[in-house]
Motif scaffolding. Structure first.
Motif, short mmCIF file in Angstrom:
data_model
loop_
_atom_site.label_atom_id
_atom_site.label_comp_id
_atom_site.label_asym_id
_atom_site.label_seq_id
_atom_site.Cartn_x
_atom_site.Cartn_y
_atom_site.Cartn_z
N VAL A 1 0.83 -1.20 0.00
CA VAL A 1 0.00 0.00 0.00
C VAL A 1 0.87 1.25 0.00
O VAL A 1 0.64 2.20 -0.78
N LEU A 2 1.88 1.27 0.86
CA LEU A 2 2.74 2.45 0.93
C LEU A 2 3.50 2.65 -0.37
O LEU A 2 3.69 3.79 -0.82
N GLY A 3 3.96 1.57 -0.99
CA GLY A 3 4.68 1.68 -2.25
C GLY A 3 3.83 2.34 -3.32
O GLY A 3 4.30 3.21 -4.06
N VAL A 4 2.56 1.95 -3.41
CA VAL A 4 1.65 2.54 -4.39
C VAL A 4 1.40 4.01 -4.07
O VAL A 4 1.41 4.87 -4.97
N VAL A 5 1.19 4.33 -2.80
CA VAL A 5 0.98 5.72 -2.39
C VAL A 5 2.19 6.58 -2.75
O VAL A 5 2.05 7.71 -3.25
N LEU A 6 3.38 6.05 -2.52
CA LEU A 6 4.59 6.81 -2.84
C LEU A 6 4.72 7.07 -4.33
O LEU A 6 5.21 8.13 -4.75
N LEU A 7 4.31 6.13 -5.16
CA LEU A 7 4.36 6.36 -6.60
C LEU A 7 3.42 7.50 -6.99
O LEU A 7 3.74 8.28 -7.89
N ILE A 8 2.29 7.62 -6.30
CA ILE A 8 1.39 8.75 -6.54
C ILE A 8 2.05 10.06 -6.11
O ILE A 8 1.96 11.08 -6.79
N VAL A 9 2.76 10.01 -4.96
CA VAL A 9 3.50 11.18 -4.49
C VAL A 9 4.56 11.59 -5.50
O VAL A 9 4.75 12.78 -5.78
N VAL A 10 5.25 10.60 -6.06
CA VAL A 10 6.28 10.88 -7.06
C VAL A 10 5.67 11.60 -8.26
O VAL A 10 6.20 12.61 -8.74
N ALA A 11 4.53 11.10 -8.74
CA ALA A 11 3.88 11.72 -9.90
C ALA A 11 3.49 13.16 -9.59
O ALA A 11 3.65 14.06 -10.43
N ARG A 12 3.00 13.40 -8.38
CA ARG A 12 2.60 14.76 -8.00
C ARG A 12 3.83 15.66 -7.89
O ARG A 12 3.79 16.82 -8.32
N MET A 13 4.91 15.14 -7.32
CA MET A 13 6.13 15.94 -7.18
C MET A 13 6.69 16.34 -8.55
O MET A 13 7.22 17.43 -8.73
N LEU A 14 6.59 15.45 -9.51
CA LEU A 14 7.15 15.72 -10.84
C LEU A 14 6.32 16.72 -11.63
O LEU A 14 6.83 17.36 -12.54
N THR A 15 5.04 16.84 -11.30
CA THR A 15 4.16 17.72 -12.07
C THR A 15 3.78 19.01 -11.35
O THR A 15 3.34 19.97 -11.99
#
Length: 283
Positions: free
Chosen positions: A123-137
């Motif tokens: 669950v945390l891994g998936v959430v972090l990937l969402i955080v990564v996408a937000r940070m990049l955009t």
């Protein structure tokens, strides 16, 4: 019975530990995290090579890694304070709540039969990937500002941030900084550089409690020579001392480069953490 040869350190191993510590410290200072993603795996491989096995191996690795993280964060926080890049009210409140959450989750959650670290990491891994996408955009309208004007520092936001960071730190085995930086930046609405500096200061509180917990829990355990409870001071300091130097260099670099590069650096770090969590959970 004590683990054999656990206190011996060859020149080659010492050089590798120093290099790893230097890398972990720089990352910690640059993006406002603890550096545990470097320290903990290095200590795990080192202790395994020395013949240390569970039930001592895992807590000894985690406790020693927390000491490294504490040292790097303390050095980074001192450098951030010198640049007036810490919102102390946010750091102390969220950090204190996170430290309390570490103790509570370690005591009442991770020791329960229904707790699944694999599910939590997924669950945390998936959430972090969402955080990564937000940070990049995401675009930071305040750029490299260090002003906390307009921040939401009420109890609900800080309590939620601290509780989430402490829970994730203890339940998933990652540093709270990977939660604190985006939470301080998005939920509390601190500019990114101020969020990173504030995260570094909060991590000092979190890891201090963590180190004390592992030290006390390991009293009387069959730990190797040189360890205080589940904290192996000689090996931890081989990583921590260079990390304390390079953490300050990381802070200096973070305040010199464009804030967008800091955002991308954090996104890259969070992506590595996410991949590691998913690999551990699903591999």
């Amino acid at each position: 019975m004590r683990a054999p040869h656990a206190a011996r350190m060859s020149p080659t191993l010492l050089a590798l530990l120093v290099a790893a510590g230097a890398l972990g410290g720089f990352i910690a200072g640059l993006v406002g995290v603890g550096g545990g993603i470097i320290f903990t795996p290095v200590l795990l491989f080192t202790f395994r090579g020395l013949g240390i096995e569970d039930p001592v191996l895992t807590p000894l690795t985690l406790g020693s890694g927390l000491l490294c993280t504490f040292a790097a964060s303390a050095s980074g926080a001192a450098a951030q304070a010198g640049k007036d890049a810490i919102d102390w009210r946010t750091a102390l409140t969220a950090g204190g709540i996170a430290a309390l959450a570490v103790v509570l989750v370690t005591t009442f959650v991770t020791t329960q039969p229904w707790y699944s670290k694999r599910v939590f990491q997924t669950v945390l891994g998936v959430v972090l990937l969402i955080v990564v996408a937000r940070m990049l955009t995401k675009k930071d309208k305040r750029g490299g500002s260090l002003s906390a004007e307009g921040a939401r520092r009420g109890w609900p936001a800080l309590a939620l941030t601290g509780a989430a960071a402490g829970t994730i730190s203890s339940a998933a085995g990652v540093g709270g900084g990977v939660v604190l930086v985006p939470a301080f930046n998005g939920l509390v609405r601190l500019p990114l550089r101020l969020a990173a500096g504030t995260s570094t200061a909060a991590i000092v509180l979190i890891t201090l409690v963590g180190v004390a917990t592992y030290l006390v829990r390991g009293l009387g355990a069959p730990v190797p020579e040189g360890a205080l409870g589940y904290v192996h001071v000689p090996y931890a300091m081989a990583l921590a001392l260079p990390a304390m130097v390079t953490a300050r260099l990381g802070v200096s670099a973070a305040h010199r480069i464009h804030v967008q590069w800091v955002r991308w650096a954090f996104a890259g770090f969070a992506a590595v953490v996410a991949v590691r969590l998913l690999w551990n959970a699903l591999g």
